[in-house]
Design a protein around this motif. Structure first.
Motif, mmCIF file in Angstrom:
data_model
loop_
_atom_site.group_PDB
_atom_site.id
_atom_site.type_symbol
_atom_site.label_atom_id
_atom_site.label_comp_id
_atom_site.label_asym_id
_atom_site.label_seq_id
_atom_site.Cartn_x
_atom_site.Cartn_y
_atom_site.Cartn_z
ATOM 1 N N THR A 174 0.835 -1.208 0.000
ATOM 2 C CA THR A 174 0.000 0.000 0.000
ATOM 3 C C THR A 174 0.866 1.253 0.000
ATOM 4 O OG1 THR A 174 -1.746 -1.162 1.209
ATOM 5 C CG2 THR A 174 -1.809 1.239 1.226
ATOM 6 N N SER A 175 1.866 1.275 0.861
ATOM 7 C CA SER A 175 2.746 2.440 0.950
ATOM 8 C C SER A 175 3.519 2.648 -0.354
ATOM 9 C CB SER A 175 3.732 2.284 2.112
ATOM 10 O OG SER A 175 3.050 2.190 3.340
ATOM 11 N N ALA A 176 4.048 1.563 -0.917
ATOM 12 C CA ALA A 176 4.796 1.658 -2.175
ATOM 13 C C ALA A 176 3.906 2.190 -3.296
ATOM 14 C CB ALA A 176 5.383 0.302 -2.551
ATOM 15 N N SER A 177 2.653 1.751 -3.319
ATOM 16 C CA SER A 177 1.704 2.199 -4.343
ATOM 17 C C SER A 177 1.409 3.690 -4.203
ATOM 18 C CB SER A 177 0.414 1.386 -4.248
ATOM 19 O OG SER A 177 -0.543 1.860 -5.171
ATOM 20 N N ILE A 178 1.160 4.144 -2.982
ATOM 21 C CA ILE A 178 0.851 5.563 -2.756
ATOM 22 C C ILE A 178 2.046 6.453 -3.114
ATOM 23 C CG2 ILE A 178 0.335 7.279 -0.967
ATOM 24 C CD1 ILE A 178 -1.263 5.097 0.489
ATOM 25 N N LEU A 179 3.237 5.977 -2.769
ATOM 26 C CA LEU A 179 4.445 6.778 -3.014
ATOM 27 C C LEU A 179 5.008 6.567 -4.417
ATOM 28 C CD1 LEU A 179 6.289 6.194 0.391
ATOM 29 C CD2 LEU A 179 4.834 8.121 -0.254
ATOM 30 N N ASN A 180 4.376 5.656 -5.182
ATOM 31 C CA ASN A 180 4.834 5.356 -6.547
ATOM 32 C C ASN A 180 6.306 4.946 -6.539
ATOM 33 O OD1 ASN A 180 4.658 5.059 -9.334
ATOM 34 N ND2 ASN A 180 5.231 7.188 -9.726
ATOM 35 N N LEU A 181 6.586 3.942 -5.711
ATOM 36 C CA LEU A 181 7.960 3.520 -5.479
ATOM 37 C C LEU A 181 8.051 2.006 -5.538
ATOM 38 C CD1 LEU A 181 10.608 5.079 -4.614
ATOM 39 C CD2 LEU A 181 10.099 4.342 -2.285
ATOM 40 N N ASP A 182 9.199 1.484 -5.939
ATOM 41 C CA ASP A 182 9.420 0.042 -5.957
ATOM 42 C C ASP A 182 9.343 -0.493 -4.531
ATOM 43 O OD1 ASP A 182 10.561 -2.563 -6.058
ATOM 44 O OD2 ASP A 182 11.669 -2.021 -7.869
ATOM 45 N N ARG A 183 8.575 -1.552 -4.341
ATOM 46 C CA ARG A 183 8.400 -2.094 -2.985
ATOM 47 C C ARG A 183 9.703 -2.649 -2.408
ATOM 48 N NH1 ARG A 183 7.494 -7.375 -2.113
ATOM 49 N NH2 ARG A 183 5.882 -6.936 -0.574
ATOM 50 N N ASN A 184 10.700 -2.905 -3.283
ATOM 51 C CA ASN A 184 11.980 -3.442 -2.800
ATOM 52 C C ASN A 184 12.784 -2.428 -1.993
ATOM 53 O OD1 ASN A 184 11.627 -5.993 -3.967
ATOM 54 N ND2 ASN A 184 12.451 -5.312 -5.935
ATOM 55 N N VAL A 185 12.419 -1.159 -2.081
ATOM 56 C CA VAL A 185 13.128 -0.157 -1.284
ATOM 57 C C VAL A 185 12.238 0.362 -0.151
ATOM 58 C CG1 VAL A 185 14.760 0.552 -3.051
ATOM 59 C CG2 VAL A 185 12.526 1.669 -2.958
ATOM 60 N N VAL A 186 11.224 -0.429 0.215
ATOM 61 C CA VAL A 186 10.425 -0.158 1.414
ATOM 62 C C VAL A 186 10.815 -1.205 2.443
ATOM 63 C CG1 VAL A 186 8.121 0.073 2.402
ATOM 64 C CG2 VAL A 186 8.526 0.779 0.036
ATOM 65 N N PHE A 187 11.370 -0.760 3.573
ATOM 66 C CA PHE A 187 11.942 -1.678 4.550
ATOM 67 C C PHE A 187 11.140 -1.639 5.850
ATOM 68 C CE2 PHE A 187 15.309 -0.223 1.756
ATOM 69 C CZ PHE A 187 15.886 -1.419 1.345
ATOM 70 N N PRO A 188 10.466 -2.753 6.207
ATOM 71 C CA PRO A 188 9.765 -2.822 7.494
ATOM 72 C C PRO A 188 10.772 -3.019 8.622
ATOM 73 C CG PRO A 188 9.575 -4.920 6.351
ATOM 74 C CD PRO A 188 10.313 -3.996 5.419
ATOM 75 N N VAL A 189 10.679 -2.188 9.667
ATOM 76 C CA VAL A 189 11.680 -2.209 10.740
ATOM 77 C C VAL A 189 11.017 -1.879 12.069
ATOM 78 C CG1 VAL A 189 13.673 -0.944 11.673
ATOM 79 C CG2 VAL A 189 13.658 -1.566 9.268
#
Length: 644
Positions: free
Chosen positions: A300-315
């Motif tokens: 969801t976050s990657a879609s809203i930010l129009n970003l590749d999900r591979n650079v979204v890191f859950p921490v």
């Protein structure tokens, strides 16, 4: 990947940079030792060496309040202190933008710039050059507790009148009304506008610099942060809270201040951290449900930010810090910090290495290539003359005399053409001066002064927009005026090189040609960044003179720096572009003179033929040694420069 491994990766990068510095220094010494050096090339080499020595890997952390950004910085870099080094307890968030680095000359300190400095028309960069304007607290690096206490200043606030807050650009009536605050007598604001922290942490000593930017309010009222500091960072880490996802203010910050810093190909070096995943744990759904919830939030976050999900890191920064302090491997794995550390260790440092290699190749690649080709030409000419002497019949005095006459004719023709070259160089000097003068500070400052005067008459958003456009239109025209001069100068340089290649068989060295395209591109980029900042929701809502003034000042400073760099580069180029040809001319002269001396000796005494051949052979060996040294240096530079 553990923090230790990040440190090792950074150490490896720093070692590579040091080797590159040593190789360039060896090359500078090589040029001096074998008389290839000139003031311009020496300055170029010294500038690139200084840039490499001062190089820092800057990671910028950007987030709204209460996203756990400072806790993340603690977990990533400072866990080995055993304490929460930077203040990040609930309800206690960093209030001022903060830079952490190691200043070897200045030592360990925290410097704080008072919030009232926003009333002055002085840039942060200028303040940094004047330590006396900052409040300094010395740090005791042997006492994490003392450092903790000193760092509490980062969250310090005070109350000032609403009128003063308004002047400082820290009062937003619309936002206050939404929170039920109407006409307050006083307003709580940060004590400090900016903080600089220096201490000898191993990572900071290796060249790491951390920029901690607190909230949309700071970015929305400090154009220098958005338009200068964020774009210059090697990576921007944008922090969200996993339990809330992308909020309205997160999205505004992302669009207005983060994306503009990573436009186009510069989207490299951009990561999103979805922090506080521990808040999503639910005993009822268990591990499988927990993982599914995290994956859904990432998508969801990657879609809203129009970003590749591979650079979204859950921490979970909180779990990661606790795990590192306690040495709890299981908890550290559960925090999922390793993927982010992998990204910082591999991708970001590799990108920085590639950027530095590109800068070095751009600045000195031509010099190195020129040196290699000149050495090849020297060896080729010496070998050719040696072979020629070995095959000649020097018993025939008539032939010797004829060769001497031919060589003298070549010498006379050479001298005549050198005069032509000197005349061409004078024409070039006039043309180059016109090009350099087109970037003169007087012309630039005249444009700035006029547009700023017009701006002082109107501080409305519309007036700001019109004056910004007027400024950049005139600066565009200034650059455009130099296009024709640049083209004429380039044609002249090519003609001079071609003449000597055709008439004397000089080694073909493609002249380095000056171009203004890069400066035009950078100027347009500044204008686009300024427009994005000006039209952001935060700036539109405040519409305060201090913000408008600082935006304009920031844009002016950036534009002036670009045009001053253009002038500096034009001066360097005009002073050095004919140097390779001059080296070949000098070698050609030396070759003719040496040939005449040998022929004269041979003509006077036939017994000196063997001696002359031996002399030529003895001259060839040192040249080959020079070439071997150069090739070794080029290899040590690890640059994509083709030798010879």
């Amino acid at each position: 990947m553990r923090n230790l491994e990040f440190r090792e990766q950074l150490h490896e990068y720093a070692h590579w940079r040091e080797q590159l510095i040593q190789a360039i220094d060896m090359y500078r010494d090589w040029r001096t030792r074998y008389r290839f050096s000139d003031p311009q090339s020496t300055d170029t080499l010294l500038n690139i060496l200084q840039g490499l020595q001062n190089d820092r890997v800057t990671l910028a952390f950007v987030a709204e309040f209460s996203r756990g950004k400072t806790e993340l910085i603690n977990a990533l870099f400072f866990a080995e202190t055993g304490v929460r080094l930077l203040p990040s307890s609930p309800g206690r968030t960093t209030m001022s933008p903060t830079e952490l680095f190691w200043d070897e000359k200045g030592g360990s300190y925290i410097r704080l710039l008072n919030i009232e400095s926003r009333l002055e028309d002085i840039s942060l960069m200028d303040y940094k050059r004047n330590p006396d304007r900052w409040t300094q607290i010395d740090l005791n690096c042997d006492s994490p507790t003392q450092m903790q206490e000193a760092f509490k200043e980062l969250i310090a606030t005070k109350r000032i009148s609403r009128e003063m807050a308004d002047k400082l650009g820290l009062w937003n009536e619309r936002e206050a009304a939404e929170q039920g605050i109407i006409n307050p007598e006083s307003v709580e604001v940060p004590c400090w506008r900016h903080a600089l922290i220096s201490f000898p942490h191993p990572l900071l000593k290796e060249g790491l610099c951390i920029l901690d930017t607190p909230g949309l309010n700071a970015l929305g009222t400090e154009p220098e942060l958005t338009l200068s500091m964020l774009p210059s960072a090697q990576a921007i880490v944008f922090v969200l809270a996993a339990d809330t996802g992308v909020t309205k203010s997160d999205l505004e910050m992302w669009k207005s201040h983060v994306c503009s810093s990573r436009a186009g190909s510069r989207r490299q070096g951009l990561a999103v951290v979805m922090n506080k995943i521990d808040s999503m744990w639910d005993d009822l759904i268990g591990e499988v449900g927990y993982d599914a919830a995290i994956r859904k939030q990432i998508e969801t976050s990657a879609s809203i930010l129009n970003l590749d999900r591979n650079v979204v890191f859950p921490v979970s920064a909180k779990q990661a810090l606790l795990a590192k302090v306690k040495g709890d491997e299981a908890l550290l794995r559960k925090s999922r910090l390793d993927l982010l550390e992998n990204y910082l260790s591999d991708d970001i440092l590799d990108q920085r290495r590639d950027i530095l290699k590109g800068v070095v190749e751009k600045e000195i690649g031509f010099l190195v290539s020129e040196s290699a080709k000149l050495m090849e030409a020297k060896i080729s000419n010496a070998s050719k003359q040696l072979d020629e002497f070995k095959q000649m019949d020097f018993e025939n005095q008539e032939m010797t005399g004829k060769l001497m006459a031919e060589t003298r004719d070549r010498q006379n023709a050479y001298m005549a053409n050198v005069e032509n070259f000197q005349a061409s160089r004078k024409v070039f000097a006039v043309q180059a001066k016109m090009l350099i003068d087109s970037f003169s500070r007087e012309r630039i400052d005249d444009i700035i002064k006029r547009t700023r005067h017009d701006m002082s008459k109107s501080l409305t958003t519309y007036g700001m927009k019109q004056n910004m456009r007027k400024l950049f239109d005139e600066l565009r025209d200034l650059l455009q005026d130099s296009v024709d001069m640049t083209e004429e100068t380039r044609r002249l340089i090519k003609a001079i090189h071609k003449k000597f290649q055709d008439e004397y068989g000089f080694k073909e060295i493609e002249p380095q040609l000056f171009s203004i395209k890069q400066y035009q591109f950078e100027l347009e980029q500044i204008f686009e960044e300024g427009e994005a900042f000006r039209t952001s929701a935060r700036t539109t809502m405040t519409e305060q003179s201090i913000v408008v003034n600082k935006l304009y000042s920031t844009l002016i400073a950036k534009a002036r720096n670009i045009l001053q760099q253009a002038q500096k580069d034009a001066v360097t180029w005009s002073n050095s572009v004919l140097t390779p040809l001059m080296h070949q001319i000098k070698d050609h002269k030396k070759q003719i003179e040496s040939r005449l001396v040998m022929l004269r000796k041979i003509n006077e005494s036939k017994g000196s033929v063997a001696e002359s051949i031996a002399q030529l052979e003895s001259e060839l060996a040192p040249l080959e040694q020079q070439q071997r040294e150069l090739l070794t240096i080029i290899k040590a530079m690890h640059l994509d420069v083709k030798p010879g």
